[in-house]
Design a protein around this motif. Structure first.
Motif, PDB file in Angstrom:
ATOM      1  N   SER A  58      28.997  -7.868   1.516  1.00 20.77           N
ATOM      2  CA  SER A  58      29.331  -8.325   2.868  1.00 20.77           C
ATOM      3  C   SER A  58      28.601  -9.604   3.250  1.00 20.77           C
ATOM      4  CB  SER A  58      29.007  -7.232   3.892  1.00 20.77           C
ATOM      5  OG  SER A  58      27.609  -7.006   3.964  1.00 20.77           O
ATOM      6  N   PRO A  61      29.394 -15.473   0.945  1.00 23.91           N
ATOM      7  CA  PRO A  61      30.376 -16.363   1.575  1.00 23.91           C
ATOM      8  C   PRO A  61      31.743 -16.247   0.908  1.00 23.91           C
ATOM      9  CG  PRO A  61      28.300 -17.500   1.217  1.00 23.91           C
ATOM     10  CD  PRO A  61      28.187 -16.189   0.515  1.00 23.91           C
ATOM     11  N   LYS A  62      32.787 -16.453   1.679  1.00 27.28           N
ATOM     12  CA  LYS A  62      34.148 -16.339   1.168  1.00 27.28           C
ATOM     13  C   LYS A  62      34.449 -17.428   0.146  1.00 27.28           C
ATOM     14  CE  LYS A  62      38.468 -14.751   1.372  1.00 27.28           C
ATOM     15  NZ  LYS A  62      38.823 -13.377   0.977  1.00 27.28           N
ATOM     16  N   ARG A  63      34.021 -18.646   0.473  1.00 28.63           N
ATOM     17  CA  ARG A  63      34.307 -19.756  -0.450  1.00 28.63           C
ATOM     18  C   ARG A  63      33.217 -20.814  -0.361  1.00 28.63           C
ATOM     19  NH1 ARG A  63      38.025 -24.299  -0.478  1.00 28.63           N
ATOM     20  NH2 ARG A  63      38.695 -23.813   1.646  1.00 28.63           N
ATOM     21  N   ARG A  72      33.816 -21.571   3.589  1.00 31.98           N
ATOM     22  CA  ARG A  72      34.273 -20.512   4.496  1.00 31.98           C
ATOM     23  C   ARG A  72      33.386 -19.282   4.322  1.00 31.98           C
ATOM     24  NH1 ARG A  72      40.338 -18.709   3.890  1.00 31.98           N
ATOM     25  NH2 ARG A  72      40.596 -20.932   4.384  1.00 31.98           N
ATOM     26  N   LEU A  73      32.999 -18.693   5.453  1.00 32.47           N
ATOM     27  CA  LEU A  73      32.224 -17.463   5.413  1.00 32.47           C
ATOM     28  C   LEU A  73      33.144 -16.260   5.417  1.00 32.47           C
ATOM     29  CD1 LEU A  73      29.471 -18.495   8.006  1.00 32.47           C
ATOM     30  CD2 LEU A  73      29.383 -18.652   5.506  1.00 32.47           C
ATOM     31  N   ASN A  74      32.615 -15.100   5.031  1.00 33.87           N
ATOM     32  CA  ASN A  74      33.475 -13.918   5.000  1.00 33.87           C
ATOM     33  C   ASN A  74      33.664 -13.346   6.408  1.00 33.87           C
ATOM     34  OD1 ASN A  74      31.477 -11.861   5.673  1.00 33.87           O
ATOM     35  ND2 ASN A  74      30.624 -12.179   3.632  1.00 33.87           N
ATOM     36  N   ARG A  75      34.489 -12.336   6.538  1.00 27.63           N
ATOM     37  CA  ARG A  75      34.873 -11.829   7.856  1.00 27.63           C
ATOM     38  C   ARG A  75      33.683 -11.286   8.633  1.00 27.63           C
ATOM     39  NH1 ARG A  75      37.754  -5.932   7.104  1.00 27.63           N
ATOM     40  NH2 ARG A  75      37.674  -6.113   9.384  1.00 27.63           N
ATOM     41  N   TRP A  76      32.699 -10.729   7.938  1.00 25.26           N
ATOM     42  CA  TRP A  76      31.555 -10.136   8.624  1.00 25.26           C
ATOM     43  C   TRP A  76      30.513 -11.189   9.018  1.00 25.26           C
ATOM     44  CZ3 TRP A  76      33.464  -5.904  10.115  1.00 25.26           C
ATOM     45  CH2 TRP A  76      34.259  -5.118   9.281  1.00 25.26           C
ATOM     46  N   ARG A  78      31.599 -14.153  10.102  1.00 24.64           N
ATOM     47  CA  ARG A  78      32.429 -15.093  10.861  1.00 24.64           C
ATOM     48  C   ARG A  78      31.752 -15.684  12.096  1.00 24.64           C
ATOM     49  NH1 ARG A  78      37.522 -12.205  12.064  1.00 24.64           N
ATOM     50  NH2 ARG A  78      37.752 -12.331   9.793  1.00 24.64           N
ATOM     51  N   GLU A  81      30.465 -19.102  11.498  1.00 20.90           N
ATOM     52  CA  GLU A  81      31.364 -20.151  11.018  1.00 20.90           C
ATOM     53  C   GLU A  81      31.117 -21.498  11.705  1.00 20.90           C
ATOM     54  OE1 GLU A  81      34.144 -21.569   8.378  1.00 20.90           O
ATOM     55  OE2 GLU A  81      33.472 -19.473   8.462  1.00 20.90           O
ATOM     56  N   SER A 344      29.407  -2.504   8.596  1.00 22.98           N
ATOM     57  CA  SER A 344      29.563  -3.952   8.585  1.00 22.98           C
ATOM     58  C   SER A 344      29.729  -4.509   9.993  1.00 22.98           C
ATOM     59  CB  SER A 344      30.769  -4.353   7.728  1.00 22.98           C
ATOM     60  OG  SER A 344      30.568  -4.024   6.371  1.00 22.98           O
TER      61      SER A 344
END
Length: 450
Positions: A58, A61-63, A72-76, A78, A81, A344
């Motif tokens: 969790s 980072p997303k990307r 891009r950060l992950n949803r948790w 966010r 961002e 999360s």
């Protein structure tokens, strides 16, 4: 404005019963001088601690690019961002000598091992070392903040302490926002405790405004209005707490509130964060720690939509029966996935609070850059995955630019497990502490500077 008139960086607005430090003003610079580089500004250091870890994956980072640039950060994550250009996310960091809810909490900032029989955290914590080196330049050497603990372990020393003045002596924590405010602005022994601090120093403030530039008047007005807004919130929290006590009300976590502690947990946390902002803004201190809960928090976060059960129980997300020793005996869950999402969501709620802090610091002019530019804000936990009690790849982030020394907006990937003591050494040196070793580490993390 008299262009030949200057004041000291340590000038305070004064009145009977109150003394208020000022933010950085142009009039504190020598006329005609070239503004010093950002690296010469005072650098503030803050550690924000959360217990119970985060679910595996969790915190990734997303990307990010191959060079580590955060895309891009992950949803948790966010809520952070808008601040992804202001943070560094170090990976593969751990605390080899401290793990678990008790020992891990107690040694998160000491780099030592915890001896429960002797009540020994293995050394002085990093924040207190920083305070010894830079605290002489400020009203308060350091501030140690915490929310009031809840649950079975709320009085356990190891789980309630990250700041140690000596290896066997924890630093006192402040849990009441008004007490923190008074330490910064009230002058003991001079009375006037029922008057607004701003009302007390208003005469001095008016005299100052008449002698500074329009830019400085704006800075002073913004600063004083922020103090006034916090005074209003403290007054409301006090009155609401008194009403709750009289009415016999209970908080969401079934703890009777005491005067001075807001009954709304979000308001409580944000008031404490605002105390930190004020402390750094006024240069009342340059070193602060904040425990967002004790090291095995059983707090309920039922005010978050869809979340049920205590934080610690949620951290053991693979147990859904509601019948383990970590559970409250009345809450169960439908699936591992739904419980993990609740866990999360609690993590994300705390990340929102960190985003709030970064936003407040980023709004404040610090003479050359923002207050966030001249800060080092560390946020994280002594546990990685809460269910596994994992000590490797801890959830951590570092906010701010350390006065220009750090290059944020990146993931810094370490190829092998890296001791958090190296991070502490890096921060201590950048804060101005003359140290060459901490917790066995002798090499700072030069990677934070790019």
């Amino acid at each position: 404005m008299n262009e030949n008139w200057r004041i000291s960086r340590r000038t305070m607005l004064r009145g009977v019963g109150a003394a208020m430090a000022l933010p950085f003003l142009d009039v504190m610079e020598a006329v005609g001088s070239v503004a010093p580089p950002a690296s010469s500004r005072p650098v503030r250091l803050a550690y924000l601690y959360i217990p119970n870890g985060t679910p595996d994956g969790s915190w990734a980072p997303k990307r990010a690019t191959r060079r580590g640039t955060l895309m891009r950060l992950n949803r948790w994550m966010r809520p952070l961002e808008p601040f992804k250009r202001d943070i560094i996310v170090p990976t593969n960091m751990w605390t080899p000598r401290g793990n678990g809810h008790g020992a891990g909490t107690a040694t998160w900032l000491t780099g030592g091992g915890y001896d429960s029989k002797r009540i020994d955290a293995g050394g002085v914590s990093a924040d207190q070392i920083a305070a010894r080196h830079v605290g002489r330049d400020t009203l308060l050497p350091s501030l140690e903040l915490s929310v009031r603990g809840e649950g079975f372990f709320s009085n356990d020393l190891a789980r309630n302490t990250i700041s140690w003045a000596a290896s066997d002596r924890p630093a006192s924590r402040e849990v009441d926002p008004r007490a923190v405010f008074d330490r910064m602005f009230r002058r003991p022994g001079e009375g006037a405790v029922d008057r607004s601090v701003l009302d007390i120093v208003l005469g001095h403030a008016r005299g100052l405004r008449g002698r500074v530039s329009a830019s400085d008047r704006r800075k002073v007005d913004e600063y004083l209005e922020s103090v006034r807004a916090i005074e209003r919130r403290l007054d409301f929290a006090d009155s609401r707490s008194r009403e709750a006590v009289r009415a016999g009300e209970l908080t969401d976590s079934l703890i009777r509130p005491r005067p001075g502690i807001p009954t709304d947990h979000r308001e409580y946390v944000r008031l404490m964060l605002d105390m930190m902002v004020l402390a750094f803004w006024s240069d009342a201190t340059r070193v602060c720690t904040f425990m967002l809960d004790h090291g095995q928090s059983n707090r309920y976060f039922n005010f978050i939509p869809g979340v049920r059960g205590t934080w610690h129980a949620l951290s053991h997300y693979r147990d859904i029966s509601g019948k383990t020793e970590d559970d409250d005996g009345k809450t169960s869950w439908d699936s591992v996935e739904s419980k993990r999402d609740m866990y999360s969501a609690v993590t994300m709620w705390h990340t929102e609070q960190v985003a709030y802090l970064l936003g407040r610091l980023r709004q404040i002019d610090d003479g050359d850059g923002t207050l966030l530019d001249n800060s080092m804000i560390v946020y994280g936990s002594s546990l990685a995955d809460g269910h596994e009690h994992d000590s490797r790849d801890l959830p951590l982030l570092v906010g701010g630019r350390a006065g220009g020394a750090f290059k944020p907006g990146r993931v810094v990937r370490f190829s092998r497990p890296t001791s958090m003591s190296r991070l502490h050494l890096t921060l201590l040196q950048r804060a101005g502490a003359d140290v060459r070793e901490f917790g066995g580490a002798t090499e700072p993390l030069n990677e934070l500077g790019g």
